[in-house]
Design a protein around this motif. Sequence first.
Motif: not given
Lengths: 375, 61
Positions: A231, A234, A249, A268, A273, A276-278, A297-299, A306
Amino acid sequence: MEASTIRAWSWVHKWTSLICTVFLLMLCVTGLPLIFHDEIDGALNPAQWEPTNPGGAHLTLDEVLSIALENRPGEVPIFLSFDTDRPVVNVTSGPTADAPGSQMHFASFDLTSGNLVPPADAGEDVMEFILQLHTDMFLGLPGMLFLGLMGLLFVIATVSGVVLYAPFMRKLEFGTVRRKQSPRLKWLDYHNLLGIVTLAWVLLVGITGVVNTLATPIIEAWKNQELADLIAPYEGQPMPAEFASLQAAVDQAVVAAPGMQLQFVAFPGSSFSTNYHYAVFLHGNTPLTEHMITPVIISAADGSFGGKRDMPWYVKALSLSGPLHFGDYGGLLLKIIWAALDVVTIVILGSGLYLWLSRKRRAEETGLAPEAAAA
Amino acid sequence: MKKAKPLPLRRIFLIPALLFAISLGGLIWALLVDGPQDVLAALAVGLCLLVPALYAFRRGG
């Protein structure tokens, strides 16, 4: 083996055993019901629930989440997990995404209708009490680490017991139990016999138990190293005001990890996590890999991918230590044998204590040192 | 009275080593398979309890 070497190993065996025996007895006794956790849960909570629309289309995760949060005004989602054997999702919410466990709320929802699924929690308090006693004696991390130290002493006691097995058995055939001689000799033979035949199981359960007590530092190390690395690009990003579609997501994570199954989603701001992410966690679908999880990780801002990272070896070791310690991975027969081995370990611990006490008593009666009295 | 001759290490540890290998094999095998093979893996683990029980009942002193 020379007499001085035997004395040194005897000293190691005696003191490592004596220090850990009481705690090991507690662990063996509390471990018994934990082996049959699923069966006990099943018996106390007979499966009466049926989905509202069996075989019907599932709601999207966004729809289920929306229903869940309508029931909990002012709360935010923290985790979402999936039942493996029924169309049910479990939503954990709280006042903030980083709320402590005591402030979290857990509810289950029917994926076919969004209806609440009644909790199957009869007997949960008792099992939770036993699990916590077994895990950390209600002392949190210090309790866990202390029990880990006791487990380590138990492993050393076991290894020293194997070393001492040879001099004790040098004139006895395997399986000899001198039942017609003194009770002390009879129990010495039982202690040696049961100890040597259960060696593989005892070492496995002992070592995996020690690894399990390191769960918190292992997870922290993973978060500080692997997850932090994943991460890093981010870092400092603010939490999005509005979250992108959860269903999209999760779908994207499933595509990114082919052959794996959904386990849970961390929202998030939660402990697993970023802001910013799932973080979508998936596990393998073979008997071995089903215990190992992989995060994707997905935004949460725009739903973009991500990153995905396999767990490092030390988290995989921790993942495998759970089933290998509790014996809940190979069906009912293995559980029954696991329980029998647990009872045998109680006999080994008890007989060891008896041997030490009887030797001490004999030394006091004869006025000799325990070593001489035992000769 | 004839004094018993010490047994060689190989003889002392032969059966324990076999039981160790079989039961450890069963414990790991059960992790790798599903279904009926789980029963065989469990029996391999259980062998470490069966064999000494048979020996202990056969011998005695």
